[in-house]
Design a protein around this motif. Structure first.
Motif, short mmCIF file in Angstrom:
data_model
loop_
_atom_site.label_atom_id
_atom_site.label_comp_id
_atom_site.label_asym_id
_atom_site.label_seq_id
_atom_site.Cartn_x
_atom_site.Cartn_y
_atom_site.Cartn_z
N LYS A 225 0.82 -1.21 0.00
CA LYS A 225 0.00 0.00 0.00
C LYS A 225 0.85 1.25 0.00
CE LYS A 225 -3.55 0.45 2.95
NZ LYS A 225 -4.26 0.67 4.23
N ILE A 226 0.33 2.29 -0.65
CA ILE A 226 0.96 3.61 -0.56
C ILE A 226 -0.01 4.54 0.16
CG2 ILE A 226 1.78 5.62 -1.86
CD1 ILE A 226 2.46 3.81 -4.17
N LYS A 227 0.47 5.22 1.19
CA LYS A 227 -0.36 6.22 1.85
C LYS A 227 0.01 7.60 1.31
CE LYS A 227 -2.12 5.57 5.90
NZ LYS A 227 -2.33 5.46 7.37
N ILE A 228 -0.95 8.23 0.68
CA ILE A 228 -0.72 9.52 0.04
C ILE A 228 -0.83 10.62 1.09
CG2 ILE A 228 -1.51 11.13 -1.75
CD1 ILE A 228 -2.78 8.61 -3.14
N VAL B 67 -0.14 8.65 -8.77
CA VAL B 67 0.20 7.69 -7.72
C VAL B 67 -0.76 6.51 -7.75
CG1 VAL B 67 0.48 7.33 -5.23
CG2 VAL B 67 1.24 9.48 -6.25
N VAL B 68 -2.06 6.79 -7.93
CA VAL B 68 -3.07 5.73 -7.99
C VAL B 68 -2.76 4.79 -9.17
CG1 VAL B 68 -5.50 5.26 -8.52
CG2 VAL B 68 -4.90 6.98 -6.79
N THR C 270 -2.41 -0.99 -3.14
CA THR C 270 -3.58 -0.16 -2.93
C THR C 270 -3.12 1.23 -2.48
OG1 THR C 270 -3.82 -0.83 -0.63
CG2 THR C 270 -4.99 -2.16 -2.27
N THR C 271 -4.06 2.18 -2.40
CA THR C 271 -3.71 3.53 -1.98
C THR C 271 -4.66 4.00 -0.87
OG1 THR C 271 -5.05 4.28 -3.85
CG2 THR C 271 -2.67 4.40 -4.11
N ALA D 162 0.35 2.68 -8.43
CA ALA D 162 0.00 1.67 -7.42
C ALA D 162 -0.75 0.51 -8.09
CB ALA D 162 -0.84 2.29 -6.31
N CYS E 204 -8.81 6.11 -5.85
CA CYS E 204 -8.10 5.82 -4.61
C CYS E 204 -8.86 4.73 -3.83
CB CYS E 204 -8.00 7.11 -3.81
SG CYS E 204 -6.94 7.01 -2.39
#
Ligand code: C2E
Ligand code: CA
Ligand code: CA
Ligand code: CA
Length: 274
Positions: A194-197, A217-218, A227-228, A221, A247
């Motif tokens: 996961k990426i936390k924006i 970014v989405v 996931t984001t 990912a 997202c």
């Protein structure tokens, strides 16, 4: 004469002394806080943007100082890191939060912040495995959040620990993405789940080019099976925009601020209209 010179030098830096003393005092206070039970954990729900269900919940450390009242983690985590106390504090957070999360609905994954300093300890994976076993929380319901600081120095031992955790089913999220010195190459160095924006992109999402950045970014990912999660969502407009951008999850005051365990528990069954 030499010793006296040194003493004089110190004498003329009262500001430095005051700062060093404040740090020392905080270190002693932090040590006491562990045994005195002055730490607490607040929990903030993460919502799935397409179903509107709570699918995650982040543990956020709180410190009730006897004289100063609530002290922000932004203030005391750096001191805990410098002194190494973050290892003991981090273990307490992991044990306490896993025990709490074991009673949550199974669709709610627990997210715990792990400092780069903790990832220097060769026994971290073992201690996390121990906390999971003692609490009965299945490993695939734990997600650890790390920042890119871990990856900057290309620290092989930190990466090895992440791979060990990954192997037992623990998820790994990259926190605060887009701040600091983050670079897309970090995404190649480790297969995050996961990426936390970061909140700064969410708060500006209607104003400048932030929407395009979030979209990029989405897309990245999705292409890499990650996931984001958008952090710091405070308005309905932001939520709508993020949903349109694809997202996965949102987290922020719009749904709930971090809450004490009992209060957070009541929010986990919620389903908001989307
Ligand atoms: P973080 O991991 O990026 O956590 C998100 C921060 O944003 C939290 O601040 C949360 O309360 C805040 N937040 C959530 N939603 C909103 C919103 O809608 N608007 C705004 N303005 N803020 C929002 P908090 O709890 O003060 O924590 C600050 C930082 O301290 C965390 O940032 C994390 O880096 C660190 N931290 C907290 N607990 C722990 C812990 O147990 N271990 C470690 N190593 N670090 C921790
Ligand atoms: Ca976090
Ligand atoms: Ca964050
Ligand atoms: Ca942060």
């Amino acid at each position: 004469a030499k010793a006296e010179g040194r003493r004089t030098h110190r004498f003329f830096e009262p500001a430095m002394d005051a700062r060093a003393q404040a740090r020392l005092a905080m270190e002693q206070d932090l040590r006491q806080a562990l045994t005195a039970g002055s730490f607490d954990i607040h929990y903030q729900p993460l919502l799935d943007l397409s179903s509107g269900e709570v699918t995650g919940c982040e543990a956020l450390l709180r410190w009730r100082h006897p004289e100063r009242g609530m002290v922000s983690p932004a203030e005391f985590i750096p001191v805990a890191e410098d002194t190494g106390l973050i290892n003991e504090i981090g273990d307490w957070v992991m044990q306490t939060a896993c025990t709490e999360a074991a009673g949550w609905p199974s669709r709610v994954r627990l997210a715990v912040n792990v400092s780069p300093i903790q990832l220097k300890s060769p026994t971290l994976a073992l201690r996390i495995t121990g906390a999971l076993a003692a609490s009965g929380l299945p490993p695939d319901r734990l997600e650890i959040e790390i920042t890119e600081a871990v990856l900057i120095h290309d620290d092989e031992s930190a990466l090895a620990i992440l791979h060990q955790l990954r192997a037992i089913g623990v998820r790994i999220a990259l926190d605060d993405f887009g701040t600091g010195f983050s670079s897309l190459s970090y995404l190649k160095r480790f297969p995050f789940d996961k990426i936390k924006i970061d909140r700064c992109f969410v708060s500006d999402i209607e104003i400048d080019g932030s929407a395009a950045i979030v979209q990029a970014v989405v897309n990245i990912a999705a292409a890499r099976n990650m996931t984001t999660t958008a952090e710091g969502v405070e308005t309905v407009q932001q939520r709508e925009m993020l949903r349109q951008l694809g997202c996965t999850q949102m987290q922020g005051y719009l749904f709930s601020a971090p809450k004490p365990a009992a209060e957070a528990r009541r929010l986990l069954g919620a389903r908001v209209e989307t």
